[in-house]
Design a protein around this motif. Structure first.
Motif, PDB file in Angstrom:
ATOM      1  N   PRO A  72       2.015 -33.082 -35.021  1.00 51.44           N
ATOM      2  CA  PRO A  72       0.735 -32.541 -34.601  1.00 51.44           C
ATOM      3  C   PRO A  72       0.783 -31.016 -35.377  1.00 51.44           C
ATOM      4  O   PRO A  72       1.437 -30.366 -35.889  1.00 51.44           O
ATOM      5  N   LEU A  73      -0.720 -30.847 -35.354  1.00 49.02           N
ATOM      6  CA  LEU A  73      -1.259 -29.618 -35.940  1.00 49.02           C
ATOM      7  C   LEU A  73      -1.161 -28.357 -35.332  1.00 49.02           C
ATOM      8  O   LEU A  73      -0.927 -28.325 -34.088  1.00 49.02           O
ATOM      9  N   GLU A  74      -1.008 -27.011 -35.706  1.00 47.80           N
ATOM     10  CA  GLU A  74      -1.012 -25.889 -35.242  1.00 47.80           C
ATOM     11  C   GLU A  74       0.053 -25.612 -34.286  1.00 47.80           C
ATOM     12  O   GLU A  74       0.150 -24.844 -33.417  1.00 47.80           O
ATOM     13  N   GLN A  75       1.330 -26.031 -34.574  1.00 47.59           N
ATOM     14  CA  GLN A  75       2.515 -25.918 -33.711  1.00 47.59           C
ATOM     15  C   GLN A  75       3.689 -25.587 -34.263  1.00 47.59           C
ATOM     16  O   GLN A  75       4.797 -25.938 -33.978  1.00 47.59           O
ATOM     17  N   SER A 102      -7.204 -32.579 -36.446  1.00 45.90           N
ATOM     18  CA  SER A 102      -7.325 -31.333 -35.239  1.00 45.90           C
ATOM     19  C   SER A 102      -8.158 -32.063 -34.209  1.00 45.90           C
ATOM     20  O   SER A 102      -9.137 -32.942 -34.495  1.00 45.90           O
ATOM     21  N   ASN A 103      -8.059 -31.455 -32.963  1.00 44.85           N
ATOM     22  CA  ASN A 103      -9.164 -32.026 -31.922  1.00 44.85           C
ATOM     23  C   ASN A 103     -10.603 -31.638 -32.306  1.00 44.85           C
ATOM     24  O   ASN A 103     -10.583 -30.600 -33.079  1.00 44.85           O
ATOM     25  N   SER A 104     -11.546 -32.421 -32.215  1.00 48.44           N
ATOM     26  CA  SER A 104     -12.853 -32.176 -32.620  1.00 48.44           C
ATOM     27  C   SER A 104     -13.663 -31.070 -31.685  1.00 48.44           C
ATOM     28  O   SER A 104     -13.260 -31.315 -30.356  1.00 48.44           O
TER      29      SER A 104
HETATM   30  C1  LIG Z   1      -5.806 -31.319 -28.463  1.00 44.58           C
HETATM   31  O1  LIG Z   1      -6.110 -32.035 -27.288  1.00 44.58           O
HETATM   32  C2  LIG Z   1      -5.025 -32.286 -26.465  1.00 44.58           C
HETATM   33  C3  LIG Z   1      -5.411 -33.142 -25.388  1.00 44.58           C
HETATM   34  O2  LIG Z   1      -6.763 -32.530 -24.658  1.00 44.58           O
HETATM   35  C4  LIG Z   1      -4.140 -31.159 -26.341  1.00 44.58           C
HETATM   36  O3  LIG Z   1      -2.869 -31.250 -25.658  1.00 44.58           O
HETATM   37  C5  LIG Z   1      -3.893 -30.107 -27.528  1.00 44.58           C
HETATM   38  O4  LIG Z   1      -3.028 -29.105 -26.957  1.00 44.58           O
HETATM   39  C6  LIG Z   1      -5.077 -30.059 -28.258  1.00 44.58           C
HETATM   40  N1  LIG Z   1      -4.588 -29.345 -29.639  1.00 44.58           N
HETATM   41  C7  LIG Z   1      -4.994 -28.248 -29.900  1.00 44.58           C
HETATM   42  C8  LIG Z   1      -4.396 -27.871 -31.318  1.00 44.58           C
HETATM   43  O5  LIG Z   1      -5.754 -27.444 -29.376  1.00 44.58           O
END
Ligand SMILES: *[C@@H]1O[C@H](CO)[C@@H](O)[C@H](O)[C@H]1NC(C)=O
Ligand SMILES: *[C@@H]1O[C@H](CO)[C@@H](O)[C@H](O)[C@H]1NC(C)=O
Ligand SMILES: *[C@@H]1O[C@H](CO)[C@@H](O)[C@H](O)[C@H]1NC(C)=O
Ligand SMILES: *[C@@H]1O[C@H](CO)[C@@H](O)[C@H](O)[C@H]1NC(C)=O
Ligand SMILES: *[C@@H]1O[C@H](CO)[C@@H](O)[C@H](O)[C@H]1NC(C)=O
Length: 257
Positions: A72-75, A102-104
């Motif tokens: 996963p990104l940004e972690q 990333s999430n859209s």
């Molecule tokens: C992306 O969405 C998921 C599920 O809604 C969430 O758990 C996650 O933290 C989000 N990721 C970011 C980088 O915002």
């Protein structure tokens, strides 16, 4: 020229504009073949490991990158080689084929430094924050605000291109007049939106010349920002839409159907 031919040319041009804009919009929304290859801007972090190593010499740089493309990104799970930014999200790739997005979100903000340092483990992001200063690349507030505003202009331009196409198909003098107006207003929006993106990418590219180390033997930071093909699509769509004004205008003045 016959009215029908003129309308045909106007429709083809506004359709081409709309098609280019649709490709621009899908860039980086996921990692399948077409979206993967369409981006507003690309950031190549491949050389950064070396740049960082020169900066913190003799401390070694180990564990900066991850080779897990689906982490996963940004972690803080590790830097990727290539970051590509689209209008709705960004994706990061460890090699040509493996990557994750990333999430859209609509009006996604272009904040390259924030998202890239968020992938580094805490010790490296701290060093990077301290090291890379005085370039627009790190100014996420500025890049984020302008890319966010430009998104809405490109969206309005896209809607206008679609409306110009639809109203042009209704064979009616009034319809052509409306098409002219949509095509003119839409191309103005695309012009401003594409100009803003061009300017902010050019400014972010100042990081390409950033160097570290002693003045006698500077080392490149190793971050390379390049203009993406989605921006060229936006400029192409602008050109098609503004040229479509001419045939629509002729149809509007001469069509007697
Ligand atoms: C992306 O969405 C998921 C599920 O809604 C969430 O758990 C996650 O933290 C989000 N990721 C970011 C980088 O915002
Ligand atoms: C990224 O930069 C490296 C050199 O720093 C280069 O070899 C590589 O081809 C670049 N990748 C892309 C996708 O531009
Ligand atoms: C930074 O953290 C990573 C992972 O926690 C570790 O492998 C690396 O040695 C650390 N680097 C420095 C310079 O402290
Ligand atoms: C890309 O990286 C993934 C994950 O590390 C690996 O499975 C894949 O074989 C790599 N592909 C290429 C072309 O190097
Ligand atoms: C890569 O990351 C994903 C998501 O965190 C995880 O499920 C998977 O096991 C990881 N793969 C490797 C080879 O570590």
């Amino acid at each position: 020229m016959r009215g029908e031919v003129c309308i045909g040319i106007g429709s083809v041009l506004s359709f081409a504009s709309l098609l280019l804009l649709i490709f621009m919009h899908v860039g980086q929304i996921n990692t399948s073949t077409v979206p993967r290859n369409v981006q507003m801007v690309q950031v190549n972090m491949t050389g950064f490991g070396q740049g960082l190593a020169a900066a913190i010499n003799p401390d070694p740089v180990t564990g900066l990158y991850t080779n897990n493309g689906s982490a996963p990104l940004e972690q803080g799970l590790g830097l990727r080689m290539i970051y590509k930014f689209g209008l709705y999200s960004h994706c990061a790739y460890v090699n040509d084929s493996a990557g994750i997005c990333s999430n859209s979100s609509t009006a996604n903000r272009f904040e390259p430094f924030t998202v890239i340092t968020a992938d580094m483990s805490a010790n490296f992001s701290g060093i990077t924050d301290a090291l890379v200063t005085g370039t627009t690349f790190t100014d996420s507030q500025y890049l984020g605000n302008f890319s966010n505003g430009a998104y809405y202009l490109l969206l309005i331009g896209t809607i206008c291109a679609a409306l110009a196409l639809i109203t042009g198909i209704m064979k009616h003098t009034f319809g052509f007049l409306v098409s002219v107006l949509f095509a003119m207003f839409g191309s103005l929006m695309l012009l401003i939106g594409a100009t803003i993106w061009t300017v902010i990418i050019k400014k972010a590219q100042s990081v390409n010349d950033f160097s570290l180390g002693p003045q006698a033997s500077p080392v490149s930071l190793g971050i390379e920002v390049t203009i993406g093909n989605a921006l060229l699509l936006a400029w192409g769509a602008f050109a098609c839409l503004i040229i479509s004004v001419i045939p629509y205008m002729i149809s509007c003045c001469t069509y007697r159907g």
